[in-house]
Design an enzyme around this catalytic site. Structure first.
Site, PDB file in Angstrom:
ATOM      1  N   TYR A 141       0.809  -1.214   0.000  1.00 13.87           N
ATOM      2  CA  TYR A 141       0.000   0.000   0.000  1.00 13.87           C
ATOM      3  C   TYR A 141       0.848   1.272   0.000  1.00 13.87           C
ATOM      4  CZ  TYR A 141      -4.704  -1.903   0.861  1.00 13.87           C
ATOM      5  OH  TYR A 141      -5.911  -2.514   0.760  1.00 13.87           O
ATOM      6  N   ASP A 223      -1.571 -17.812  -0.402  1.00 14.46           N
ATOM      7  CA  ASP A 223      -2.583 -18.410  -1.293  1.00 14.46           C
ATOM      8  C   ASP A 223      -3.165 -19.673  -0.680  1.00 14.46           C
ATOM      9  OD1 ASP A 223      -0.098 -19.597  -1.637  1.00 14.46           O
ATOM     10  OD2 ASP A 223      -0.246 -19.787  -3.808  1.00 14.46           O
ATOM     11  N   ASP A 247      -5.784  -7.434   3.815  1.00 20.23           N
ATOM     12  CA  ASP A 247      -6.986  -6.780   3.288  1.00 20.23           C
ATOM     13  C   ASP A 247      -7.864  -7.803   2.575  1.00 20.23           C
ATOM     14  OD1 ASP A 247      -8.744  -4.702   2.422  1.00 20.23           O
ATOM     15  OD2 ASP A 247      -7.796  -4.816   0.451  1.00 20.23           O
ATOM     16  N   ASP A 251     -11.611  -9.853   4.088  1.00 16.23           N
ATOM     17  CA  ASP A 251     -12.945  -9.851   3.460  1.00 16.23           C
ATOM     18  C   ASP A 251     -13.421 -11.286   3.250  1.00 16.23           C
ATOM     19  OD1 ASP A 251     -12.815  -7.059   3.239  1.00 16.23           O
ATOM     20  OD2 ASP A 251     -13.783  -7.054   1.279  1.00 16.23           O
TER      21      ASP A 251
HETATM   22  C1  IPM Z   1     -10.273  -1.761   4.304  1.00 22.19           C
HETATM   23  C2  IPM Z   1     -10.608  -1.032   3.036  1.00 22.19           C
HETATM   24  C3  IPM Z   1      -9.517  -0.007   2.765  1.00 22.19           C
HETATM   25  C4  IPM Z   1      -8.216  -0.766   2.562  1.00 22.19           C
HETATM   26  C5  IPM Z   1      -9.765   0.964   1.606  1.00 22.19           C
HETATM   27  C6  IPM Z   1     -11.066   1.703   1.746  1.00 22.19           C
HETATM   28  C7  IPM Z   1      -8.619   1.915   1.418  1.00 22.19           C
HETATM   29  O1  IPM Z   1     -10.754  -1.921   1.985  1.00 22.19           O
HETATM   30  O2  IPM Z   1     -10.201  -1.123   5.356  1.00 22.19           O
HETATM   31  O3  IPM Z   1     -10.090  -2.975   4.277  1.00 22.19           O
HETATM   32  O4  IPM Z   1      -7.940  -1.253   1.449  1.00 22.19           O
HETATM   33  O5  IPM Z   1      -7.476  -0.878   3.516  1.00 22.19           O
HETATM   34 MN    MN Z   2     -10.644  -4.015   2.580  1.00 16.02          MN
END
Ligand code: IPM
Ligand code: MN
Length: 369
Positions: A141, A223, A247, A251
């Site tokens: 990032y 992975d 990240d 999710d």
């Molecule tokens: C998260 C979000 C953020 C990230 C974005 C909104 C920049 O996806 O907090 O996971 O990628 O960190």
């Molecule tokens: Mn995210």
């Protein structure tokens, strides 16, 4: 106790869900005799529209004058032009970086009440309770160079995955410390078969691990971990990973419990003092749901505010040392679900879901005892 909380709702459903958290915090304050002051500031796309920047100085001053930050979400189609110079996401990225919030804690638990909403088979969900520790201020990032240009052969772009020894060490140490109070197992993720930065990550994780002989350290390729999170999520206790890996995988991890709308997060620059006291002074920590601004459902009052409300519980526990109060919120969410109430994201066919504000009202009611 007095506390000043910066509330940065941001874009999309962000302001809707943080408003419900404030309701719940107010209810906590009146039950337990605290005084919380809320200060709001613009961030993300709405700040770009109003001030031309995703993190106005005014907002940053509010943040620096607060004990903790309750953050909503940023981003949306209006600001999604890939060529845009300023992006809503800059707001949260700058906050994380300037507050030194290198450790992002994303607890992933499966509520037994929601097993039917999970895409996984119920038997795979038994004993799933892990914590993702995502490195938050380095890695892909933030590495430089990071830019885009054009030459005679066409368009090019570069991002850089860079880490110093110290950056890896401090986040891995947090993972070990947290594992000590849990099931004493750390999975450290990397792509050491491909990347130099991952080979350093693995080396440092091993070195830190020597200081924690009571905690089992398992190195796993990122992975392969992505697969394991689906096939056998109960093997994990604490997972520690580079910013981008964390990240993506968080999710993925979030949906196994039934909805992205349930999971909170805390972004810290250090662990809270062991004696359970409140840390005074210094820069505040930040608490946000792991879901985004969900522009498609914004303004309809159907968003699930529970991830934000549970983030407020983490705020009470980690920034203010208010453990009883934090547990009261978590128990309220639990009983709401046990009583069969659902928001749209976790409702089954034919069930009538609660609106965002009904959900907040009910949790605030349960919290007030
Ligand atoms: C998260 C979000 C953020 C990230 C974005 C909104 C920049 O996806 O907090 O996971 O990628 O960190
Ligand atoms: Mn995210």
């Amino acid at each position: 106790m007095d506390a000043r909380i910066a509330v940065l709702g941001g874009d999309g459903i962000g302001p809707e869900v943080t408003a419900e958290s404030v309701k719940v915090l107010d209810s906590i304050a009146s039950r337990f005799g605290h005084e919380f002051t809320y200060v709001t500031g613009a961030v993300g796309g709405v700040a770009i529209d109003a001030k031309g920047t995703a993190l106005p100085e005014h907002t940053m001053n509010i943040v620096l004058g607060s004990d903790a930050v309750l953050f909503g979400a940023v981003g949306g189609p209006k600001w999604d032009d890939p060529l845009a110079k300023i992006r809503p996401e800059d707001g949260i990225l700058k906050l994380r970086k300037s507050l030194g919030l290198f450790a992002n804690l994303r607890p992933c638990r499966v509520y037994p009440q929601l097993i039917d909403s999970s895409p996984l088979r119920p038997e795979r969900l038994v004993d799933v309770d892990f914590l993702m520790v995502r490195e938050l201020t380095g890695g892909l990032y933030f590495g430089k160079p990071k830019r885009r240009w054009e030459n005679s052969r066409g368009r090019r772009a570069v991002d850089t995955l860079a880490y110093s020894e110290k950056e890896i060490e401090r986040v891995v140490r947090i993972a070990f410390e947290l594992a000590r109070d849990r099931k004493k197992r750390v999975h450290s993720l990397d792509k050491m078969n491909v990347m130099e930065s991952s080979r350093l990550w693995r080396e440092i994780a091993t070195e830190v691990g020597v200081e924690y002989p009571d905690v089992e350290l398992i190195h796993m390729l990122a992975d392969s971990a992505a697969m394991k999170i689906i096939t056998e999520p109960s093997v994990f206790d604490v997972i520690v990973a580079e910013n981008t890996f964390g990240d993506i995988l968080s999710d993925e991890a979030a949906v196994i419990g039934g909805s992205l709308g349930m999971l909170p997060s805390a972004s810290l620059s250090s662990l809270p003092p062991k004696n359970g006291r409140r840390r005074r002074g210094g820069k505040p920590a930040l608490y946000e749901p792991i879901h985004g601004s969900a522009p498609d459902i914004a303004g309809k009052s159907i968003a699930n505010p529970m991830a934000s409300i549970l983030s407020a519980a983490m705020l009470l526990r980690l920034s203010l040392g208010l453990n009883k109060e934090a547990s009261a919120i978590e128990e309220a969410v639990d009983s709401l679900l046990s009583e069969g109430y659902r928001t749209l994201d976790i409702a089954l066919k034919g069930e009538r879901p609660l609106t965002t504000s009904q959900t907040g009202d009910m949790i605030a009611g349960l919290v007030s005892g």
